[in-house]
Design an enzyme around this catalytic site. Structure first.
Site, PDB file in Angstrom:
ATOM      1  N   GLU A   1      -6.834   4.513   7.809  1.00  0.00           N
ATOM      2  CA  GLU A   1      -6.679   5.946   7.502  1.00  0.00           C
ATOM      3  C   GLU A   1      -7.952   6.495   6.854  1.00  0.00           C
ATOM      4  OE1 GLU A   1      -2.952   5.478   5.423  1.00  0.00           O
ATOM      5  OE2 GLU A   1      -2.079   4.853   7.328  1.00  0.00           O
TER       6      GLU A   1
ATOM      7  N   HIS B   1      -9.406   0.927   4.875  1.00  0.00           N
ATOM      8  CA  HIS B   1      -8.131   1.132   5.564  1.00  0.00           C
ATOM      9  C   HIS B   1      -8.365   2.065   6.762  1.00  0.00           C
ATOM     10  CE1 HIS B   1      -4.031   2.400   6.403  1.00  0.00           C
ATOM     11  NE2 HIS B   1      -3.647   1.307   5.767  1.00  0.00           N
TER      12      HIS B   1
ATOM     13  N   GLU C   1      -5.533  -5.295  10.418  1.00  0.00           N
ATOM     14  CA  GLU C   1      -4.476  -4.321  10.638  1.00  0.00           C
ATOM     15  C   GLU C   1      -4.717  -3.597  11.963  1.00  0.00           C
ATOM     16  OE1 GLU C   1      -2.496  -3.006   6.787  1.00  0.00           O
ATOM     17  OE2 GLU C   1      -4.309  -1.815   6.949  1.00  0.00           O
TER      18      GLU C   1
ATOM     19  N   GLY D   1       2.439   1.773  10.733  1.00  0.00           N
ATOM     20  CA  GLY D   1       3.396   2.871  10.610  1.00  0.00           C
ATOM     21  C   GLY D   1       4.107   3.229  11.902  1.00  0.00           C
TER      22      GLY D   1
ATOM     23  N   LYS E   1       0.093   4.269  -0.356  1.00  0.00           N
ATOM     24  CA  LYS E   1      -0.568   5.444   0.235  1.00  0.00           C
ATOM     25  C   LYS E   1      -0.336   6.693  -0.646  1.00  0.00           C
ATOM     26  CE  LYS E   1       0.060   3.322   4.700  1.00  0.00           C
ATOM     27  NZ  LYS E   1       0.016   3.460   6.127  1.00  0.00           N
TER      28      LYS E   1
ATOM     29  N   SER F   1       3.328  -2.706  10.241  1.00  0.00           N
ATOM     30  CA  SER F   1       4.790  -2.767  10.380  1.00  0.00           C
ATOM     31  C   SER F   1       5.374  -4.125  10.013  1.00  0.00           C
ATOM     32  CB  SER F   1       5.203  -2.353  11.801  1.00  0.00           C
ATOM     33  OG  SER F   1       4.816  -1.017  12.045  1.00  0.00           O
TER      34      SER F   1
ATOM     35  N   ASN G   1       0.858  -1.179   0.000  1.00  0.00           N
ATOM     36  CA  ASN G   1       0.000   0.000   0.000  1.00  0.00           C
ATOM     37  C   ASN G   1       0.900   1.236   0.000  1.00  0.00           C
ATOM     38  OD1 ASN G   1      -1.860   2.009   0.450  1.00  0.00           O
ATOM     39  ND2 ASN G   1      -2.344   1.400   2.551  1.00  0.00           N
TER      40      ASN G   1
HETATM   41  C1  PEP Z   1      -0.748  -0.071   6.056  1.00  0.00           C
HETATM   42  O1  PEP Z   1      -0.794   1.124   5.850  1.00  0.00           O
HETATM   43  O2  PEP Z   1      -1.634  -0.798   5.615  1.00  0.00           O
HETATM   44  C2  PEP Z   1       0.373  -0.589   6.827  1.00  0.00           C
HETATM   45  C3  PEP Z   1       0.288  -1.798   7.286  1.00  0.00           C
HETATM   46  O3  PEP Z   1       1.455   0.254   7.010  1.00  0.00           O
HETATM   47  P1  PEP Z   1       2.871  -0.148   7.674  1.00  0.00           P
HETATM   48  O4  PEP Z   1       3.318  -1.424   7.044  1.00  0.00           O
HETATM   49  O5  PEP Z   1       3.773   1.000   7.357  1.00  0.00           O
HETATM   50  O6  PEP Z   1       2.630  -0.308   9.141  1.00  0.00           O
END
Ligand code: PEP
Length: 250
Positions: free
Chosen positions: A97, A95, A167, A173, A11, A213, A9
């Site tokens: 966000e 997601h 998630e 992040g 973003k 992460s 992703n």
């Molecule tokens: C994401 O945005 O879906 C995500 C898992 O980000 P990160 O891997 O940076 O934690």
């Protein structure tokens, strides 16, 4: 059919030159075979160039979001037909966000999900709890509610087009990853919910990805769990070597 998937992703990170450079680096480093499907989710303006640049690769270009509306006066929105017209077959919906910053609620996410499925798209449906919810011990019910509200109105046949991405918001992040045991426990819970509502076949066939992460250093131990079918990767997907090392963890 249940598949292993590693999806990046991107973003709102890559403009067109950066996006094309990252694809070039991915293509250069790709091995002939991976035990997983590979997906990248560039920003909307970069999707069509990305689609063209990956035609000769196993990489699927997917969208980060879509509108629930068919067409018309919805300024700034991107419809499912528009995505399909540039080769997109899969869209990420829900997601954290989108939920947190853009206030997309369960009803809207349910509408987006069914609209995408009815157009023949595959949906990567994201769910996950905030840290205070986990600390309060309410993570199973919170994630359960997100899934119930967006997916339980679907038929088992429609569920064949759904991939779930768990998630935990506290791991996105932040550099903090759910432990393999925490990921497995939640994925098993989700699979049991699918079994209870849709039956054995759906539970068995639905891919459930972990996101939060994921890095080359932790991917193998996360993916080794029986109910973890891959990863939705943010930060580490912006580096070709890291992303492919994660895909290589299967
Ligand atoms: C994401 O945005 O879906 C995500 C898992 O980000 P990160 O891997 O940076 O934690």
């Amino acid at each position: 059919m249940r598949k292993n998937i590693v999806a990046g992703n991107w973003k709102m990170n890559c403009d067109l030159p950066t996006s094309q450079k990252l694809i070039w680096e991915l293509k250069k480093a790709l091995k002939p075979d991976y035990n997983c499907e590979l997906m990248i989710a560039p920003s909307f303006p970069c999707i069509y160039p990305a689609f063209n640049s990956t035609l000769d690769t196993p990489i699927e270009v997917v969208a980060q979001n879509c509108s629930e509306q068919e067409k018309g006066a919805f300024t700034g929105e991107v419809s499912i037909d528009m995505l399909q017209s540039v080769g997109v077959k899969t869209v990420i919906i829900g997601h954290s966000e989108r939920r947190d910053i853009y206030k997309e609620d369960d009803a809207l996410l349910a509408a987006k999900t069914v609209a995408a499925i009815n157009k023949g798209m595959r949906v990567i449906f994201c769910c996950g709890e905030h840290l205070e919810i986990r600390k309060a011990g309410d993570h199973f019910s919170t994630v359960g509610n997100q899934i119930e509200k967006a997916l339980f109105n679907l038929t088992p046949a429609q569920m064949e087009q759904v991939v779930i991405a768990y998630e935990p918001v506290w791991a996105i992040g932040t550099g903090e990853t759910a432990s393999p045991a925490q990921a497995q426990e939640m994925h098993a819970h989700i699979r049991t919910m699918l079994k209870d509502h849709f039956g054995d076949m759906t539970a068995h066939h639905t891919s459930i990805l972990y996101g939060g992460s994921v890095k080359p250093a932790n991917a193998a131990e996360l993916f080794a769990n029986p109910d973890v079918d891959g990863g939705l990767v943010g930060g580490a997907s912006l580096d070709a070597q890291s992303f492919l090392a994660i895909a290589d963890a299967f």
